[in-house]
Design an enzyme around this catalytic site. Structure first.
Site, PDB file in Angstrom:
ATOM      1  N   ARG A  93       0.827  -1.331  -0.080  1.00 52.95           N
ATOM      2  CA  ARG A  93      -0.152  -0.092   0.018  1.00 52.95           C
ATOM      3  C   ARG A  93       0.967   1.242   0.042  1.00 52.95           C
ATOM      4  O   ARG A  93       1.829   1.499   0.775  1.00 52.95           O
ATOM      5  CB  ARG A  93      -0.871   0.050   1.247  1.00 52.95           C
ATOM      6  CG  ARG A  93      -1.806  -1.079   1.387  1.00 52.95           C
ATOM      7  CD  ARG A  93      -2.647  -0.578   2.383  1.00 52.95           C
ATOM      8  NE  ARG A  93      -2.337  -0.808   4.089  1.00 52.95           N
ATOM      9  CZ  ARG A  93      -3.185  -0.405   4.981  1.00 52.95           C
ATOM     10  NH1 ARG A  93      -4.440  -0.355   4.704  1.00 52.95           N
ATOM     11  NH2 ARG A  93      -2.715  -0.584   6.306  1.00 52.95           N
ATOM     12  N   THR A  97      -1.507   7.202   0.260  1.00 50.12           N
ATOM     13  CA  THR A  97      -3.043   7.159  -0.775  1.00 50.12           C
ATOM     14  C   THR A  97      -3.477   5.815  -0.370  1.00 50.12           C
ATOM     15  O   THR A  97      -4.819   5.703  -0.620  1.00 50.12           O
ATOM     16  CB  THR A  97      -2.705   7.169  -2.500  1.00 50.12           C
ATOM     17  OG1 THR A  97      -1.909   5.903  -2.473  1.00 50.12           O
ATOM     18  CG2 THR A  97      -2.218   8.361  -2.732  1.00 50.12           C
ATOM     19  N   ASP A 191      -0.694  -4.843  13.144  1.00 48.89           N
ATOM     20  CA  ASP A 191       0.030  -5.209  12.124  1.00 48.89           C
ATOM     21  C   ASP A 191       0.509  -6.693  12.196  1.00 48.89           C
ATOM     22  O   ASP A 191       1.233  -7.092  12.798  1.00 48.89           O
ATOM     23  CB  ASP A 191       1.356  -4.187  11.546  1.00 48.89           C
ATOM     24  CG  ASP A 191       1.624  -4.772  10.280  1.00 48.89           C
ATOM     25  OD1 ASP A 191       1.548  -3.861   9.461  1.00 48.89           O
ATOM     26  OD2 ASP A 191       1.984  -6.009   9.916  1.00 48.89           O
ATOM     27  N   ASP A 194       4.097  -7.797  11.149  1.00 48.20           N
ATOM     28  CA  ASP A 194       4.997  -7.381  12.288  1.00 48.20           C
ATOM     29  C   ASP A 194       4.885  -8.146  13.487  1.00 48.20           C
ATOM     30  O   ASP A 194       6.050  -8.564  13.929  1.00 48.20           O
ATOM     31  CB  ASP A 194       4.939  -5.855  12.497  1.00 48.20           C
ATOM     32  CG  ASP A 194       4.988  -4.996  11.491  1.00 48.20           C
ATOM     33  OD1 ASP A 194       5.946  -5.343  10.607  1.00 48.20           O
ATOM     34  OD2 ASP A 194       4.724  -3.719  11.433  1.00 48.20           O
TER      35      ASP A 194
HETATM   36  N1  URA Z   1      -3.204  -4.953   7.926  1.00 45.40           N
HETATM   37  C1  URA Z   1      -2.761  -5.486   8.942  1.00 45.40           C
HETATM   38  O1  URA Z   1      -1.532  -6.198   9.420  1.00 45.40           O
HETATM   39  N2  URA Z   1      -3.472  -4.752  10.238  1.00 45.40           N
HETATM   40  C2  URA Z   1      -4.495  -4.010  10.044  1.00 45.40           C
HETATM   41  O2  URA Z   1      -5.169  -3.551  10.983  1.00 45.40           O
HETATM   42  C3  URA Z   1      -4.767  -3.586   8.794  1.00 45.40           C
HETATM   43  C4  URA Z   1      -4.078  -4.114   7.557  1.00 45.40           C
END
Ligand code: URA
Length: 203
Positions: A93, A97, A191, A194
């Site tokens: 992403r 944007t 995330d 992560d």
């Molecule tokens: N990707 C993720 O890992 N967490 C989110 O909250 C949104 C997209």
């Protein structure tokens, strides 16, 4: 059990070991759920005693994990679908944007009969999901042969995918209501990549 595992994944104090274990558990649940939606055909087998009628999954299975976080789901899915082929799709992403851009694509040969299972743990805006489906359709795959598997999704993302690709089946363990201004799912789990891989968290 789904709720128990989702709670472990959500908890920010969950260790990386426990996070991985819970992710594996939820992936197994999702994989078996996916299996129940695949077309079967009747087969006859010889038991040591006599013949028995049973069933097997009718068509080949192709897994398409969206890099990077869906790598976490590949191993459990391969334990359920032992002979599945795996194609990779890298989507990133744009930080401002939030529009997804493709940076890597490596698909096996896919026939029109194959069951194509897209893996992406988190459906937020639905942008990456939609893009992945678009790319698969451009490769000649029919919408009705695609199943999209997620761990947590935001309502808005699910709606977008369903609106654009109504024949794609979405299998998701948990639907959350909202997104924050950084497009993270609320309450979500942060995330996923992560937390699974131990890289610094962006939130
Ligand atoms: N990707 C993720 O890992 N967490 C989110 O909250 C949104 C997209």
């Amino acid at each position: 059990m789904k709720e128990v595992l989702i709670t472990i994944l959500r908890d920010k104090n969950t260790s990386i070991t426990k996070f991985r274990k819970a992710a594996e558990g939820i992936a197994f649940i999702l994989a078996w759920q996916t299996a129940s939606h695949l077309e079967k055909e009747q087969v006859s087998v010889d038991t040591p005693i006599t013949k028995a009628i049973g069933s097997k999954i009718k068509n080949n299975i192709i897994l398409i994990p969206i890099l990077r976080s869906a790598l976490s789901l590949v191993s459990p899915f391969l334990k359920v679908f032992n002979n599945a082929k795996v194609g990779f799709l890298g989507l990133k992403r744009d930080e401002k944007t939030f529009i997804p851009k493709i940076y890597y694509k490596n698909f096996p040969e896919i026939s029109s009969k194959d069951n194509v299972i897209i893996l992406d743990p988190m459906i937020a805006t639905g942008g990456s999901g939609s893009e992945a489906i678009k790319i698969l359709k451009e490769s000649g795959i029919k919408e009705e042969k695609i199943i999209f598997v997620a761990v947590i999704s935001a309502l808005v993302g699910i709606k977008k995918i369903k609106k654009e690709y109504p024949k794609v089946k979405i299998i998701c363990a948990q639907e959350d209501k909202e997104l924050n201004d950084k497009m993270f799912i609320i309450p979500g789990l942060g995330d996923f990549g992560d937390r699974f891989f131990g890289t610094p968290q962006k939130i």
